[in-house]
Design a protein around this motif. Sequence first.
Motif, PDB file in Angstrom:
ATOM      1  N   GLU A   1      22.638  -8.585 -26.140  1.00 47.31           N
ATOM      2  CA  GLU A   1      21.541  -7.919 -26.895  1.00 47.31           C
ATOM      3  C   GLU A   1      21.024  -6.507 -26.070  1.00 47.31           C
ATOM      4  N   PRO A   2      21.142  -5.461 -26.592  1.00 49.33           N
ATOM      5  CA  PRO A   2      20.771  -4.487 -26.049  1.00 49.33           C
ATOM      6  C   PRO A   2      19.113  -4.492 -25.933  1.00 49.33           C
ATOM      7  N   HIS A   3      18.613  -3.838 -24.869  1.00 48.96           N
ATOM      8  CA  HIS A   3      17.361  -4.022 -24.743  1.00 48.96           C
ATOM      9  C   HIS A   3      16.616  -2.605 -24.536  1.00 48.96           C
ATOM     10  N   PHE A   4      15.357  -2.349 -25.005  1.00 45.72           N
ATOM     11  CA  PHE A   4      14.637  -1.294 -25.037  1.00 45.72           C
ATOM     12  C   PHE A   4      13.458  -1.327 -24.047  1.00 45.72           C
ATOM     13  N   TYR A   5      13.248  -0.317 -23.016  1.00 39.64           N
ATOM     14  CA  TYR A   5      11.973  -0.302 -22.371  1.00 39.64           C
ATOM     15  C   TYR A   5      11.044   1.064 -22.488  1.00 39.64           C
ATOM     16  N   GLY A   6       9.920   0.863 -21.970  1.00 42.62           N
ATOM     17  CA  GLY A   6       9.340   2.139 -22.405  1.00 42.62           C
ATOM     18  C   GLY A   6       8.803   2.522 -23.919  1.00 42.62           C
ATOM     19  N   SER A   7       8.395   3.382 -24.117  1.00 47.48           N
ATOM     20  CA  SER A   7       8.114   3.712 -25.838  1.00 47.48           C
ATOM     21  C   SER A   7       8.065   5.115 -26.038  1.00 47.48           C
ATOM     22  N   LEU A   8       8.433   5.525 -27.336  1.00 45.46           N
ATOM     23  CA  LEU A   8       8.165   6.981 -27.526  1.00 45.46           C
ATOM     24  C   LEU A   8       6.746   7.059 -28.267  1.00 45.46           C
ATOM     25  N   SER A   9       6.267   8.314 -28.002  1.00 48.48           N
ATOM     26  CA  SER A   9       5.008   8.633 -28.775  1.00 48.48           C
ATOM     27  C   SER A   9       5.114  10.103 -29.561  1.00 48.48           C
ATOM     28  N   GLY A  10       4.184  10.438 -29.970  1.00 48.74           N
ATOM     29  CA  GLY A  10       4.196  11.552 -30.947  1.00 48.74           C
ATOM     30  C   GLY A  10       4.689  11.543 -32.268  1.00 48.74           C
ATOM     31  N   VAL A  11       5.456  12.331 -32.635  1.00 51.30           N
ATOM     32  CA  VAL A  11       5.888  12.532 -34.245  1.00 51.30           C
ATOM     33  C   VAL A  11       7.130  11.906 -34.212  1.00 51.30           C
ATOM     34  N   PRO A  12       7.291  11.486 -35.512  1.00 56.05           N
ATOM     35  CA  PRO A  12       8.754  10.803 -35.841  1.00 56.05           C
ATOM     36  C   PRO A  12       9.912  11.592 -35.434  1.00 56.05           C
ATOM     37  N   PHE A  13      10.983  10.995 -35.310  1.00 58.40           N
ATOM     38  CA  PHE A  13      12.233  11.783 -34.851  1.00 58.40           C
ATOM     39  C   PHE A  13      13.438  11.185 -35.772  1.00 58.40           C
ATOM     40  N   PHE A  14      14.357  12.133 -36.426  1.00 64.92           N
ATOM     41  CA  PHE A  14      15.421  11.939 -37.126  1.00 64.92           C
ATOM     42  C   PHE A  14      16.511  12.296 -36.410  1.00 64.92           C
ATOM     43  N   LEU A  15      17.714  11.950 -36.120  1.00 67.65           N
ATOM     44  CA  LEU A  15      18.673  12.668 -35.253  1.00 67.65           C
ATOM     45  C   LEU A  15      19.533  13.217 -36.407  1.00 67.65           C
ATOM     46  N   ALA A  16      19.757  12.750 -37.478  1.00 73.02           N
ATOM     47  CA  ALA A  16      20.442  13.506 -38.584  1.00 73.02           C
ATOM     48  C   ALA A  16      19.657  13.406 -39.987  1.00 73.02           C
ATOM     49  N   GLY A  17      19.988  14.232 -41.043  1.00 70.68           N
ATOM     50  CA  GLY A  17      19.218  14.094 -42.204  1.00 70.68           C
ATOM     51  C   GLY A  17      18.075  15.197 -42.329  1.00 70.68           C
ATOM     52  N   ALA A  18      17.771  15.283 -43.790  1.00 67.02           N
ATOM     53  CA  ALA A  18      16.613  16.196 -43.974  1.00 67.02           C
ATOM     54  C   ALA A  18      15.415  15.924 -43.359  1.00 67.02           C
ATOM     55  N   ASP A  19      15.065  14.630 -42.843  1.00 67.39           N
ATOM     56  CA  ASP A  19      13.658  14.457 -42.305  1.00 67.39           C
ATOM     57  C   ASP A  19      13.554  14.826 -40.849  1.00 67.39           C
ATOM     58  N   GLN A  20      14.688  15.410 -40.249  1.00 65.07           N
ATOM     59  CA  GLN A  20      14.514  15.788 -38.992  1.00 65.07           C
ATOM     60  C   GLN A  20      13.493  17.044 -38.624  1.00 65.07           C
ATOM     61  N   ASN A  21      13.333  17.773 -39.662  1.00 61.21           N
ATOM     62  CA  ASN A  21      12.452  18.815 -39.337  1.00 61.21           C
ATOM     63  C   ASN A  21      10.974  18.429 -39.284  1.00 61.21           C
ATOM     64  N   VAL A  22      10.574  17.055 -39.411  1.00 65.78           N
ATOM     65  CA  VAL A  22       9.393  16.854 -39.258  1.00 65.78           C
ATOM     66  C   VAL A  22       8.994  16.861 -37.600  1.00 65.78           C
ATOM     67  N   ALA A  23      10.037  16.797 -36.728  1.00 63.94           N
ATOM     68  CA  ALA A  23       9.672  16.976 -35.306  1.00 63.94           C
ATOM     69  C   ALA A  23       9.190  18.324 -34.851  1.00 63.94           C
ATOM     70  N   SER A  24       9.313  19.199 -35.905  1.00 66.42           N
ATOM     71  CA  SER A  24       8.816  20.574 -35.455  1.00 66.42           C
ATOM     72  C   SER A  24       7.250  20.645 -35.581  1.00 66.42           C
ATOM     73  N   LEU A  25       6.769  19.499 -36.345  1.00 61.25           N
ATOM     74  CA  LEU A  25       5.416  19.549 -36.788  1.00 61.25           C
ATOM     75  C   LEU A  25       4.666  18.987 -35.400  1.00 61.25           C
ATOM     76  N   THR A  26       3.373  19.857 -35.091  1.00 64.83           N
ATOM     77  CA  THR A  26       2.657  19.145 -33.925  1.00 64.83           C
ATOM     78  C   THR A  26       1.440  18.162 -34.339  1.00 64.83           C
ATOM     79  N   ASP A  27       0.928  18.397 -35.338  1.00 68.95           N
ATOM     80  CA  ASP A  27      -0.120  17.271 -35.791  1.00 68.95           C
ATOM     81  C   ASP A  27       0.705  15.971 -36.293  1.00 68.95           C
ATOM     82  N   ARG A  28       0.256  14.959 -35.385  1.00 66.67           N
ATOM     83  CA  ARG A  28       0.961  13.652 -35.522  1.00 66.67           C
ATOM     84  C   ARG A  28       0.626  13.134 -36.939  1.00 66.67           C
ATOM     85  N   THR A  29      -0.592  13.411 -37.755  1.00 64.38           N
ATOM     86  CA  THR A  29      -0.827  12.730 -38.863  1.00 64.38           C
ATOM     87  C   THR A  29      -0.219  13.518 -39.999  1.00 64.38           C
TER      88      THR A  29
END
Length: 507
Positions: free
Chosen positions: A254-282
């Motif tokens: 079973e893979p395991h994850f440590y720590g956590s990501l903060s900030g905006v959403p991230f998409f490695l592929a697809g049209a939604d990846q452009n949201v990472a360019s936004l600064t305001d998290r809301t």
Amino acid sequence: MLARKSRDQWLTAIVVIALLALASAAEAATRVALVIGLSSYQNIPTLANTVNDATAIGDKLEGLGFEVDRAIDQPLADLAKTIADFSFKSETSDIAIIYYAGHGVELNGQNFLIPVDVKISKPSDLSAQAITLKQLLAAAENARKLRIVILDSCRNNPFADWPVQEVAKAGSDEFDSATTRSLRKQGLAEPAVDKGTMVVYAAKDGEVALDGEGGHSPFARALIEQIPVRNVEIGMMFRRVRDAVLKETQNKQEPHFYGSLSGVPFFLAGADQNVASLTDRTVAWGSLASDQALQLRSLAEDGNVRAMIGLGYMSLSTVDKARFNPENAFAMFTEAAAKGDPEAMFELGKLYEKGIGTGQDVKKALALYEKAADLGFADAINDLGFLYYQGASGLKADKKKAVELFLKAADLRHPQAMYNVAALIDDGLVEGKTSEDAGRYLYAALRTGVKDVLDQLETNPNQFKPATRKALQAELTKNKLYAGKIDGAIGKGTQRSMRIAFGETVE
């Protein structure tokens, strides 16, 4: 100093400046990755699939627009240089991902990644002949938005059969049999990870990852399949990887994850990846499509704190007014804060301070800010610095305490704090700090990619004394970004170097 105004005005100003600068600074928004595949070990057992795994994952990331550095079967000296070069490059990237496939062992709570030319006769040799997990984390830690280190190691322990007697033969009195057993046991130790960075293990700490058949490990095969899937937020992507590995190995790994990501959403592929360019998290979370909101709810129901925080931001966004629900934001941040997340505590404090989604309670807000700051959340530390500097309802002004907090936030690479600390040093208000320190803080602030810092230094450099400006030029020179006179004059040559430090491509 960069004016505080209010915290919300600061964020809004940064968003506006960033959006206006997209056309001129597009080159600064980069994705970088380092893939390491070690197989041809010279003195310990070789590994069958590691190079295949690293090569395939590097190819997938390149196909998604990543600039990929590859370290295949590199000896220690070459591997250390590759990691150092990547570390400098990652400072001006938005996203930095490191993938490691090779031998890995734990010794006395420290995780070591083993290069192909390792040759040790006693445990104490290991630290001089291996790369530590801390070094990999340091190589990615200054990326601006997303930092992930993935370890597909511990496929078998090359020292598992190492007799205890060999330590005695080597003449080591420093390491006893308990230490040797530590080196001989399976798996890695649990890592210590700061918020904003995720470490992914192919198998949970203390457990072994399978090397697999058919050219790839089960973990690598799941990554190869899931990385290019479009429009899947990265938190969900890793959960899919976990589920795929559990299925293929019949729950043996079973893979395991440590720590956590903060900030905006991230998409490695697809049209939604452009949201990472936004600064305001809301705005960023509120921009997600309905199907993404459903995925977040699914993750939140499973106890995923990042998903709870994302839903909280989404409920405060006015991008889609139908989603605006401050009471839900309050509930999501409350639940995430109860799980010990400092970002959630900070956002919950803001709701209490302003009376949004709940009754106004400044005392509770300050307590939450203090708790988030104690947990090392830079935004909370910096905001508390302003509150102590200016004074606030229920909080007496204390400029000495404010400077301490600004310094703490600056040392966590908070852009506004670094700039303001440089200004405070320049004004002689920080005991024990010199103009050289101010120059280092200004250089580090430039490297974070906040456009307002670059604009201030280009348009109003004389706000700093000549000694501080010279110190900034010296930092640019030390990092091979400036070759002009160190004279404190912020002319075209220095401005060009600052833009390069910021991450822009300059002709």
